[in-house]
Design a protein around this motif. Structure first.
Motif, mmCIF file in Angstrom:
data_model
loop_
_atom_site.group_PDB
_atom_site.id
_atom_site.type_symbol
_atom_site.label_atom_id
_atom_site.label_comp_id
_atom_site.label_asym_id
_atom_site.label_seq_id
_atom_site.Cartn_x
_atom_site.Cartn_y
_atom_site.Cartn_z
ATOM 1 N N LEU A 9 40.259 39.287 47.258
ATOM 2 C CA LEU A 9 39.951 38.305 46.013
ATOM 3 C C LEU A 9 38.588 37.094 46.946
ATOM 4 C CD1 LEU A 9 40.582 35.362 44.745
ATOM 5 C CD2 LEU A 9 41.989 34.403 47.393
ATOM 6 N N GLU A 10 38.295 38.039 47.792
ATOM 7 C CA GLU A 10 37.457 37.564 48.691
ATOM 8 C C GLU A 10 36.241 37.942 48.071
ATOM 9 O OE1 GLU A 10 35.758 35.599 50.792
ATOM 10 O OE2 GLU A 10 38.060 34.680 50.307
ATOM 11 N N ASP A 11 35.785 39.553 47.424
ATOM 12 C CA ASP A 11 34.752 40.298 47.296
ATOM 13 C C ASP A 11 34.830 39.259 45.173
ATOM 14 O OD1 ASP A 11 34.970 41.967 48.157
ATOM 15 O OD2 ASP A 11 36.712 43.338 47.802
ATOM 16 N N VAL A 12 36.012 39.049 44.727
ATOM 17 C CA VAL A 12 36.148 38.277 43.420
ATOM 18 C C VAL A 12 35.195 37.050 43.450
ATOM 19 C CG1 VAL A 12 37.425 37.008 41.500
ATOM 20 C CG2 VAL A 12 37.684 39.382 43.147
ATOM 21 N N LYS A 13 35.495 35.540 44.692
ATOM 22 C CA LYS A 13 34.580 35.086 45.009
ATOM 23 C C LYS A 13 33.294 35.194 45.201
ATOM 24 C CE LYS A 13 38.885 32.521 46.612
ATOM 25 N NZ LYS A 13 39.807 31.914 48.109
ATOM 26 N N ARG A 14 32.986 36.198 45.981
ATOM 27 C CA ARG A 14 31.760 36.205 46.087
ATOM 28 C C ARG A 14 30.204 36.494 44.372
ATOM 29 N NH1 ARG A 14 31.212 40.333 50.602
ATOM 30 N NH2 ARG A 14 32.832 40.495 50.179
ATOM 31 N N ILE A 15 31.341 37.870 44.089
ATOM 32 C CA ILE A 15 30.694 38.240 43.006
ATOM 33 C C ILE A 15 30.391 36.118 41.930
ATOM 34 C CG2 ILE A 15 31.053 39.174 40.603
ATOM 35 C CD1 ILE A 15 32.481 41.535 42.165
ATOM 36 N N ALA A 16 31.334 36.125 41.722
ATOM 37 C CA ALA A 16 31.570 34.665 40.963
ATOM 38 C C ALA A 16 30.912 33.777 41.594
ATOM 39 C CB ALA A 16 33.100 34.411 41.060
ATOM 40 N N PRO A 101 30.895 46.712 34.532
ATOM 41 C CA PRO A 101 31.485 47.679 35.072
ATOM 42 C C PRO A 101 30.662 47.119 36.212
ATOM 43 C CG PRO A 101 30.270 48.963 34.273
ATOM 44 C CD PRO A 101 29.764 47.990 33.795
ATOM 45 N N ILE A 102 31.648 46.906 37.641
ATOM 46 C CA ILE A 102 31.594 46.596 38.893
ATOM 47 C C ILE A 102 32.113 48.113 39.450
ATOM 48 C CG2 ILE A 102 32.610 45.946 40.931
ATOM 49 C CD1 ILE A 102 33.163 43.166 39.298
ATOM 50 N N LEU A 103 30.944 48.767 39.917
ATOM 51 C CA LEU A 103 31.184 50.434 40.323
ATOM 52 C C LEU A 103 30.890 50.004 42.317
ATOM 53 C CD1 LEU A 103 28.574 52.235 37.920
ATOM 54 C CD2 LEU A 103 31.174 51.933 37.864
ATOM 55 N N ASP A 122 23.450 36.919 29.229
ATOM 56 C CA ASP A 122 25.064 37.023 29.634
ATOM 57 C C ASP A 122 25.054 38.043 31.369
ATOM 58 O OD1 ASP A 122 25.701 34.985 28.230
ATOM 59 O OD2 ASP A 122 26.554 36.678 26.548
ATOM 60 N N VAL A 123 24.154 39.489 29.982
ATOM 61 C CA VAL A 123 24.331 40.612 31.258
ATOM 62 C C VAL A 123 23.359 39.683 32.510
ATOM 63 C CG1 VAL A 123 23.347 43.404 31.579
ATOM 64 C CG2 VAL A 123 24.089 42.116 29.892
ATOM 65 N N GLU A 124 21.517 39.423 32.403
ATOM 66 C CA GLU A 124 21.230 39.449 33.688
ATOM 67 C C GLU A 124 22.623 38.360 34.853
ATOM 68 O OE1 GLU A 124 17.702 36.217 34.977
ATOM 69 O OE2 GLU A 124 17.455 37.585 32.522
ATOM 70 N N ILE A 125 23.067 37.771 34.276
ATOM 71 C CA ILE A 125 23.963 36.719 35.536
ATOM 72 C C ILE A 125 25.066 37.349 35.386
ATOM 73 C CG2 ILE A 125 25.704 35.262 35.312
ATOM 74 C CD1 ILE A 125 24.218 33.244 32.821
ATOM 75 N N GLY A 126 25.524 39.163 34.693
ATOM 76 C CA GLY A 126 26.425 39.518 35.555
ATOM 77 C C GLY A 126 26.214 40.502 36.370
ATOM 78 N N ARG A 127 25.067 40.793 36.774
ATOM 79 C CA ARG A 127 23.945 41.676 37.482
ATOM 80 C C ARG A 127 24.349 40.932 38.277
ATOM 81 N NH1 ARG A 127 20.692 45.236 33.039
ATOM 82 N NH2 ARG A 127 22.331 46.364 32.826
ATOM 83 N N ALA A 128 23.991 39.735 38.447
ATOM 84 C CA ALA A 128 22.869 38.859 39.560
ATOM 85 C C ALA A 128 24.740 38.898 41.107
ATOM 86 C CB ALA A 128 22.228 37.357 38.947
ATOM 87 N N GLY A 129 25.728 38.737 39.952
ATOM 88 C CA GLY A 129 27.384 38.505 40.538
ATOM 89 C C GLY A 129 27.099 39.830 41.010
ATOM 90 N N ILE A 130 27.384 41.056 40.553
ATOM 91 C CA ILE A 130 27.764 42.246 41.551
ATOM 92 C C ILE A 130 26.495 42.436 42.006
ATOM 93 C CG2 ILE A 130 28.039 44.725 40.686
ATOM 94 C CD1 ILE A 130 28.857 43.675 38.036
ATOM 95 N N ALA A 131 26.099 41.782 41.935
ATOM 96 C CA ALA A 131 25.046 42.358 43.614
ATOM 97 C C ALA A 131 25.324 41.616 44.680
ATOM 98 C CB ALA A 131 23.144 42.068 43.392
ATOM 99 N N ALA A 132 25.933 40.915 44.620
ATOM 100 C CA ALA A 132 26.183 39.773 45.784
ATOM 101 C C ALA A 132 27.207 40.814 46.420
ATOM 102 C CB ALA A 132 26.544 38.173 45.149
ATOM 103 N N LEU A 133 28.451 41.993 46.247
ATOM 104 C CA LEU A 133 28.705 42.763 46.214
ATOM 105 C C LEU A 133 28.111 43.274 47.167
ATOM 106 C CD1 LEU A 133 31.865 43.616 46.576
ATOM 107 C CD2 LEU A 133 32.038 45.221 44.468
#
Length: 133
Positions: A9-16, A101-103, A122-133
């Motif tokens: 959950l903490e990972d998901v919150k950080r990505i979001a 995908p989140i790898l 949309d992709v840019e936003i998604g990648r920005a979220g994944i970068a926080a992981l």
């Protein structure tokens, strides 16, 4: 037996939070969905001003990216290049750019799907979220 990381959950919150922050910085009203490796919805948020349909498209994009273990754009490209029979693939509905995908250590642990602006944004936003992981 192979062991694999899982989103917590903490990972998901950080990505979001990172995805939302990037979208807000750009002034983009979008929906953001995060799924686990099996495509099961873990997070969905629709920012103020985002079209209601985006709350259905974002999870579909994320689901497709997780199950395919690749960006949903690859399916859109495949169809646009004439392989329209792929539209009948079972269980895949988000065959549009915007699912990433989140790898972790080369393994897909989930995906993020974003909908509401241009697909590349949309992709840019998604990648920005994944970068926080």
């Amino acid at each position: 037996m192979k062991q694999q990381a899982q989103l917590e959950l903490e990972d998901v919150k950080r990505i979001a939070a990172a995805a939302e922050a990037h979208a807000r910085q750009q002034g983009w009203a979008v929906s953001i969905a995060i799924v686990d490796a099996g495509g099961h919805l873990l997070w969905l948020q629709r920012l103020d001003g985002a079209a209601p349909i985006s709350a259905q498209i974002a999870p579909a994009k994320a689901h497709t990216a997780a199950l395919g273990r690749r960006e949903s754009k690859s399916y859109e490209d495949m169809i646009n290049q004439g392989r329209v029979s792929f539209l009948s693939a079972p269980g895949l509905q988000g065959l549009l750019e915007g699912g990433v995908p989140i790898l972790v250590d080369g393994q897909c642990v989930g995906a993020i799907g974003v909908s509401g602006v241009k697909s590349s944004e949309d992709v840019e936003i998604g990648r920005a979220g994944i970068a926080a992981l």
